[in-house]
Design a protein around this motif. Structure first.
Motif: not given
Length: 727
Positions: A254-256, A259-261, A685-686, A712-715
């Protein structure tokens, strides 16, 4: 799939500006600086698959991001960053192979950490500003110093001696409060012989991920003496980094999504039940390097090189931990207000204090038909691992700076090699390379888990390599090579499995290189056949280190295409693509309390498609614009093809612009640089991790394997702008 189709549409028309390797004249006279890395590099017609990157290539995008990110558009490369924006802890995989299996040297000196075998670019802040050239070899490559290459090697040559005095002031800033400040200088050759040059840098960033800040300070200093036949070079460089931890990733889907940061590092609940974040949940480490190089041309055909190195590293990471058991820290139970207390909140530091010594020596004989290099390398490493509790809500008798665990790791590495290229005629040349390597690794003391950790292993490896090149004409050459490589386990491998085995690889490479004035294409097919390959399991330990295990027999089969098409003097297109199949031949896993043979499965973190492209426009002198795109196909984070471990494919595009304004007075020129990353604002995501555990308590009569994953979400869209004053 739509990402793949979108990329292939571009690929038909259109990689990296970094992959434009120029065919070099075989009669070119090497500079003394180039000889420093000759023992670990190959030339343009060698039967070794490689890409070259120059100082000019790097300058166009050097705005504070780490070396792996700057190499992102080379063939078969996949990069990632914990903080999401390319500053801080970054990683690189080549052909799906992790950084622990990628050999890195700086001026021929091994850089991989001797125990973990990894490379921590964050400890080399702004090293990109001191790189003269870089060569990325894919596959086993040529014999090199230090731990063997199992997927790639990255050979870095730092700044060459400058004939002329110069100075540079560089400043950049951008998204997430990222900024870089660099000062460089050179005296030029004083009395035609002596040069002193240096760099001082600071990079700061708040990071894309919450609190994933970086504060990186570094310097580079060299003094050189140059004559017609002699080069003496003393080099020292250092990096000091303080980064807020972001290695936990994000498991909450849910956060991903919303609220991915979000960063769970440092999170705790205070006495009033409120969520708080510890302000010093940081990694704090400094690494100092000292190198001395002596290159001597003895005669027209002979030269020698001697290199000495000392590296000192020391630092810690600090964590706030809740409800920790006393027994995990050697504490005795307490009675507080009549109640027994055996858990506590605390703050701990885990330290690493290490010393690393290296001696390299080699000699080179070269004439019109024969080029022979032979030599050896010896290194000694000693690392102290220990932990401190610097605060605890409840604690038994202890002294400040008491260690709750202590351990020592010692490693010696001795290798000798001989490699030769024999040119039979204008068309045929033969390459041979033999290396013998002896490695001993010993640990004593206890680990951070408070259990004895004792390893005493010695390995002797024989690594032969051979290849042949056929030059059809001055535009086409073909090559075939075979290489055998062996590589020892690292410290974490032994902790996870005392019976861990070294990995073995047979690497077959078949290639064609075509070069003409307006069109260049390199095609390479590879088959990498492994025994006991140490593959990433997908799991992390409690400090974010990726875990590995032997996978039995496995292979990587692939085709790499890398091209450059010059449409006009103003416009060029540079595509690359790698298509591969990466398989464990027979994977056995413990699922629901039973060993299950899953048969052939995909190797973790090994996408079948990796591609890049660049449209490069030079409308006027001094101005260059590039539209850079990268596609990475879907991949699994496990070796069991578990659906929960799958990472989706992604397709991102960057825009890079640089303009050099020539000046006549105070400054020679001013260079303006801009980089817009992920311009289409993709949420991708990488990297991530995958783990399982057995539920034996819900139903005591049944074992159920529970899966979990983190990401690990990327910018998303972000930018960097910079200006360099040259005088």
């Amino acid at each position: 799939m739509k990402n793949l189709f979108a990329f292939l549409a571009l690929f038909v028309l259109s990689v990296s500006v970094f992959s434009q390797e120029k065919q070099q004249d075989s009669t070119k006279i090497e500079t003394l600086d180039e000889v420093l890395v000759k023992a670990v590099r190959v030339d343009a017609t060698s039967p070794i698959t490689h890409s070259n990157v120059t100082k000019e290539d790097i300058e166009k995008r050097n705005l504070g991001q780490d070396i792996p990110v700057l190499l992102n558009y080379l063939p078969s490369v996949v990069t990632t960053t914990d903080a999401g924006a390319g500053v801080g802890y970054t990683g690189i995989r080549v052909r799906g192979v992790s950084s622990q299996s990628t050999n890195v040297t700086i001026n021929g000196i091994p850089y991989n950490d001797a125990e973990s075998l990894g490379t921590f670019w964050v400890n080399l802040g702004d090293i990109a500003s001191s790189v003269e050239s870089l060569q990325l070899q894919r596959g086993v490559g040529t014999s090199t110093n230090g731990s063997g290459a199992f997927g790639a090697s990255i050979n870095v040559l730092t700044d060459a001696v400058s004939d002329d005095a110069y100075g540079e002031i560089s400043n950049s800033f951008g998204s997430f409060n990222t900024r870089k400040h660099t000062l460089k200088f050179s005296t030029g050759k004083i009395n035609d012989h002596i040069e002193i040059a240096g760099r001082l840098s600071q990079i700061k960033s708040d990071g894309y991920i919450d609190r994933a800040s970086s504060d990186i300070k570094s310097y580079y200093l060299q003094a050189a003496y140059v004559s017609e036949k002699t080069l003496l070079k003393a080099i020292t460089f250092s990096g000091k980094e303080v980064t807020y931890q972001s290695w936990n990733g994000l498991e909450d889907l849910e956060k991903l999504e919303n609220d991915r940061t979000y960063n769970t590092a440092g999170e705790y609940t205070d006495e009033n039940g409120n969520t708080q974040f510890y302000d010093n949940e940081v990694d704090d480490y400094q690494q100092d390097h000292y190198q001395l190089h002596w290159n001597q041309k003895i005669a027209n055909n002979w030269s020698t090189n001697l290199a000495l190195n000392y590296t000192q590293g020391r630092g810690f990471f600090e964590q706030y931990k809740e409800d920790e058991d006393f027994s995990d820290y050697g504490f005795e139970e307490l009675t507080v207000n009549g109640e027994t207390v055996n858990t506590t909140d605390l703050i701990r530091r885990r330290w690493l204090d290490n010393d690393y010594y290296v001696v390299n020596a080699n000699a080179n004989y070269k004439d019109n038909k024969l080029n022979v290099i032979f030599g050896g390398s010896y290194s000694y490493y000693e690392g102290d691992h220990f932990g401190e509790v610097i605060w605890a809500r409840y604690a038994t008798d202890s002294e400040i700076r008491d260690h709750y665990y202590d351990g020592v790791g010692k490693k010696q590495d001795l290798s000798g090699f001989a490699k030769a290229t024999l040119r039979f005629n204008d068309n045929w040349s033969l390459f041979g390379d033999l290396q013998v390597r002896n490695v001993s690794y010993e640990t004593t003391g206890i680990s951070s888990d408070l259990v004895p950790f004792n390893v005493d292993e010695t390995y002797t490896f024989f690594n032969p390599k051979a290849g042949v090149t056929f030059e059809l004409n001055n535009k086409n050459n073909f090559y075939f090579s075979f290489a055998r490589a062996n590589r020892e386990p690292n410290r974490d491998d032994f902790k996870g499995n005392p019976d861990i085995k070294p990995e073995k690889l047979n690497d077959f490479e078949l290639g064609w290189r075509h070069n003409n004035e307006n069109f260049r294409i390199y095609a390479n097919a590879y088959y990498m056949l492994y025994n006991d390959q140490l593959v990433l399991t997908g799991e992390l330990d409690d400090v974010g280190s990726a875990q590995r295990d032997n996978s039995g027999e496995s292979y990587r089969l692939g085709l790499e295409l890398d091209a450059a098409i010059k449409i006009s003097d103003m416009f060029s297109i540079n595509p690359n693509v790698t298509l591969s199949s990466n398989k464990n031949k027979e994977m056995v896993a413990d699922i629901d309390g039973e060993l299950q043979n899953l048969g052939t499965t995909n190797i973790s973190f090994s996408p079948e498609v990796v591609a890049g492209n660049a449209f490069v426009l030079k409308p006027v002198k001094g101005l260059q614009m590039a539209l850079l795109s990268k596609f990475v196909g879907e991949q699994f984070m496990s070796n069991t093809d578990a659906e929960k471990s799958k990472l989706d494919s992604y397709f991102v595009t960057d825009f890079n612009i640089s303009y050099e304004l020539k000046m006549n007075k105070i400054f020679k020129s001013i260079v303006f640089t801009g980089l817009a990353n992920n311009i289409f604002d993709k949420e991708y995501i990488s990297n991530g991790y995958y783990y399982t555990y057995d539920d034996t308590w819900t139903d005591p009569n049944q074992v159920t394997t529970i899966e979990g994953a983190g990401y690990y979400p990327q910018a998303t869209a972000n930018f960097l702008l910079g200006a360099t004053l040259k005088f």
